[in-house]
Design a protein around this motif. Structure first.
Motif, PDB file in Angstrom:
ATOM      1  N   PHE A   1       0.843  -1.204   0.000  1.00 30.71           N
ATOM      2  CA  PHE A   1       0.000   0.000   0.000  1.00 30.71           C
ATOM      3  C   PHE A   1       0.880   1.257   0.000  1.00 30.71           C
ATOM      4  N   ARG A   2       1.922   1.251   0.823  1.00 32.17           N
ATOM      5  CA  ARG A   2       2.826   2.405   0.899  1.00 32.17           C
ATOM      6  C   ARG A   2       3.507   2.651  -0.447  1.00 32.17           C
ATOM      7  N   LEU A   3       3.879   1.563  -1.122  1.00 29.24           N
ATOM      8  CA  LEU A   3       4.526   1.690  -2.427  1.00 29.24           C
ATOM      9  C   LEU A   3       3.544   2.183  -3.483  1.00 29.24           C
ATOM     10  N   ALA A   4       2.349   1.570  -3.516  1.00 32.50           N
ATOM     11  CA  ALA A   4       1.389   1.851  -4.587  1.00 32.50           C
ATOM     12  C   ALA A   4       0.663   3.175  -4.407  1.00 32.50           C
ATOM     13  N   VAL A   5       0.289   3.502  -3.181  1.00 33.08           N
ATOM     14  CA  VAL A   5      -0.541   4.684  -2.955  1.00 33.08           C
ATOM     15  C   VAL A   5       0.282   5.892  -2.521  1.00 33.08           C
ATOM     16  N   PHE A   6       1.195   5.698  -1.590  1.00 32.17           N
ATOM     17  CA  PHE A   6       1.995   6.816  -1.095  1.00 32.17           C
ATOM     18  C   PHE A   6       3.211   7.102  -1.965  1.00 32.17           C
ATOM     19  N   GLY A   7       3.562   6.155  -2.830  1.00 29.00           N
ATOM     20  CA  GLY A   7       4.717   6.349  -3.700  1.00 29.00           C
ATOM     21  C   GLY A   7       6.049   6.220  -2.977  1.00 29.00           C
ATOM     22  N   GLU A   8       6.029   5.591  -1.802  1.00 30.70           N
ATOM     23  CA  GLU A   8       7.283   5.392  -1.064  1.00 30.70           C
ATOM     24  C   GLU A   8       8.172   4.432  -1.853  1.00 30.70           C
ATOM     25  N   THR A   9       9.463   4.582  -1.692  1.00 31.26           N
ATOM     26  CA  THR A   9      10.405   3.677  -2.359  1.00 31.26           C
ATOM     27  C   THR A   9      11.264   2.928  -1.351  1.00 31.26           C
ATOM     28  N   ASP A  10      11.212   3.371  -0.102  1.00 30.96           N
ATOM     29  CA  ASP A  10      12.004   2.772   0.964  1.00 30.96           C
ATOM     30  C   ASP A  10      11.053   2.201   2.012  1.00 30.96           C
ATOM     31  N   LEU A  11      11.174   0.924   2.272  1.00 29.14           N
ATOM     32  CA  LEU A  11      10.269   0.261   3.216  1.00 29.14           C
ATOM     33  C   LEU A  11      10.879   0.124   4.612  1.00 29.14           C
ATOM     34  N   ALA A  12      11.644   1.118   5.029  1.00 29.79           N
ATOM     35  CA  ALA A  12      12.297   1.058   6.339  1.00 29.79           C
ATOM     36  C   ALA A  12      11.282   0.878   7.463  1.00 29.79           C
ATOM     37  N   SER A  13      10.153   1.591   7.395  1.00 32.38           N
ATOM     38  CA  SER A  13       9.159   1.465   8.475  1.00 32.38           C
ATOM     39  C   SER A  13       8.536   0.068   8.478  1.00 32.38           C
ATOM     40  N   SER A  14       8.297  -0.500   7.301  1.00 31.32           N
ATOM     41  CA  SER A  14       7.745  -1.861   7.223  1.00 31.32           C
ATOM     42  C   SER A  14       8.755  -2.873   7.752  1.00 31.32           C
ATOM     43  N   ARG A  15      10.027  -2.646   7.450  1.00 31.64           N
ATOM     44  CA  ARG A  15      11.076  -3.540   7.958  1.00 31.64           C
ATOM     45  C   ARG A  15      11.138  -3.466   9.487  1.00 31.64           C
ATOM     46  N   GLY A  16      10.972  -2.265  10.030  1.00 35.69           N
ATOM     47  CA  GLY A  16      10.967  -2.101  11.480  1.00 35.69           C
ATOM     48  C   GLY A  16       9.799  -2.847  12.115  1.00 35.69           C
ATOM     49  N   THR A  17       8.638  -2.737  11.494  1.00 29.90           N
ATOM     50  CA  THR A  17       7.457  -3.453  11.997  1.00 29.90           C
ATOM     51  C   THR A  17       7.667  -4.953  11.910  1.00 29.90           C
ATOM     52  N   MET A  18       8.272  -5.408  10.814  1.00 32.28           N
ATOM     53  CA  MET A  18       8.517  -6.846  10.641  1.00 32.28           C
ATOM     54  C   MET A  18       9.484  -7.350  11.706  1.00 32.28           C
ATOM     55  N   LYS A  19      10.498  -6.559  12.043  1.00 35.01           N
ATOM     56  CA  LYS A  19      11.446  -6.959  13.096  1.00 35.01           C
ATOM     57  C   LYS A  19      10.727  -7.096  14.437  1.00 35.01           C
ATOM     58  N   PHE A  20       9.796  -6.175  14.693  1.00 40.31           N
ATOM     59  CA  PHE A  20       9.010  -6.243  15.933  1.00 40.31           C
ATOM     60  C   PHE A  20       8.187  -7.534  15.959  1.00 40.31           C
ATOM     61  N   VAL A  21       7.537  -7.845  14.849  1.00 39.25           N
ATOM     62  CA  VAL A  21       6.731  -9.075  14.743  1.00 39.25           C
ATOM     63  C   VAL A  21       7.614 -10.298  14.959  1.00 39.25           C
ATOM     64  N   LEU A  22       8.776 -10.318  14.310  1.00 37.96           N
ATOM     65  CA  LEU A  22       9.699 -11.447  14.468  1.00 37.96           C
ATOM     66  C   LEU A  22      10.145 -11.588  15.921  1.00 37.96           C
ATOM     67  N   GLY A  23      10.363 -10.480  16.574  1.00 37.51           N
ATOM     68  CA  GLY A  23      10.744 -10.496  17.980  1.00 37.51           C
ATOM     69  C   GLY A  23       9.669 -11.148  18.843  1.00 37.51           C
ATOM     70  N   ARG A  24       8.426 -10.798  18.584  1.00 36.62           N
ATOM     71  CA  ARG A  24       7.311 -11.391  19.333  1.00 36.62           C
ATOM     72  C   ARG A  24       7.191 -12.897  19.067  1.00 36.62           C
ATOM     73  N   ILE A  25       7.394 -13.286  17.820  1.00 37.01           N
ATOM     74  CA  ILE A  25       7.287 -14.707  17.465  1.00 37.01           C
ATOM     75  C   ILE A  25       8.375 -15.503  18.188  1.00 37.01           C
ATOM     76  N   ARG A  26       9.539 -14.892  18.345  1.00 35.94           N
ATOM     77  CA  ARG A  26      10.676 -15.592  18.965  1.00 35.94           C
ATOM     78  C   ARG A  26      10.587 -15.667  20.486  1.00 35.94           C
ATOM     79  N   GLU A  27       9.668 -14.929  21.088  1.00 35.14           N
ATOM     80  CA  GLU A  27       9.521 -14.951  22.548  1.00 35.14           C
ATOM     81  C   GLU A  27       8.969 -16.302  22.971  1.00 35.14           C
ATOM     82  N   VAL A  28       9.835 -17.197  23.314  1.00 35.39           N
ATOM     83  CA  VAL A  28       9.415 -18.550  23.663  1.00 35.39           C
ATOM     84  C   VAL A  28       8.825 -18.535  25.065  1.00 35.39           C
ATOM     85  N   LYS A  29       7.637 -19.110  25.194  1.00 34.26           N
ATOM     86  CA  LYS A  29       6.935 -19.171  26.488  1.00 34.26           C
ATOM     87  C   LYS A  29       7.126 -20.531  27.109  1.00 34.26           C
TER      88      LYS A  29
END
Length: 200
Positions: free
Chosen positions: A172-200
């Motif tokens: 959506f950011r690429l198609a609608v906002f015309g962004e070319t750098d997905l740094a914010s999406s990469r940051g969000t993905m790292k957060f998600v990966l961090g949560r997935i790795r939290e072994v309970k």
């Protein structure tokens, strides 16, 4: 046999040139004749390979996704690396390819909206295109859970939905906002990966 190989090679060349044309001019402005001209062939010859512009566009998307899938399959099947590393590499490939093909999404969005207007099942079309990606991400998630690398309390279906929503947001950011750098999406993905790795 040589004729079949030449036929497939010519088809791939047409798809590559048509893909560039769609990205340059947009789906609406590209005609069958323009594709033929770009490929240096007649419309009649182009009809041997494809019946219309829509078919060429769909095959172009399929070819792009296939190249991504080949890379992801090799990562998903490599059991020597951790599931966490496999998942991180897979998601990096997806976001890298999204950035690399940012202009495509500007073409894809109007195409999908036009399809929806004419009564097409856009959701089904998109889901069919990403089903293999979903499968291999789920394979990695299951492996990570079995090895104790990922949080066992989080449902895999929900983890995949969360990963997909980050990718959809990136598109959506690429198609609608015309962004070319997905740094914010990469940051969000790292957060998600961090949560997935939290072994309970």
């Amino acid at each position: 046999m040589a004729v079949l190989i030449e036929h497939e090679k010519r088809k791939e060349e047409i798809l590559e040139k048509a893909f560039d044309l769609f990205v340059e001019e947009g789906y609406e402005d590209v005609t069958f004749q323009k594709i033929a001209d770009r490929c240096g062939i007649t419309r009649t010859t182009l009809y041997i390979y494809f019946k219309n512009k829509r078919e060429i566009f769909r095959w172009s998307i399929k070819q792009l996704l296939s190249s991504i899938e080949v890379r992801i399959v090799s990562i998903a099947r490599d059991e020597k690396i951790s599931a966490a590393e496999s998942l991180e590499k897979t998601l990096d490939i997806i976001l890298d390819e999204c950035e690399k093909n940012a202009r495509l999404f500007k073409v894809l969005l109007p195409y999908l909206l036009q399809m929806q207007k004419s009564g097409g099942d856009v959701k089904n079309v998109v889901e069919r295109r990403i089903v293999k990606l979903q499968h291999f991400i789920n394979v990695i998630l299951i492996r990570g859970r079995e090895r104790g690398e990922f949080n066992g309390t989080l449902p895999i279906k929900d983890i995949y939905a969360l990963i997909l929503s980050v990718v959809e947001s990136a598109v959506f950011r690429l198609a609608v906002f015309g962004e070319t750098d997905l740094a914010s999406s990469r940051g969000t993905m790292k957060f998600v990966l961090g949560r997935i790795r939290e072994v309970k």
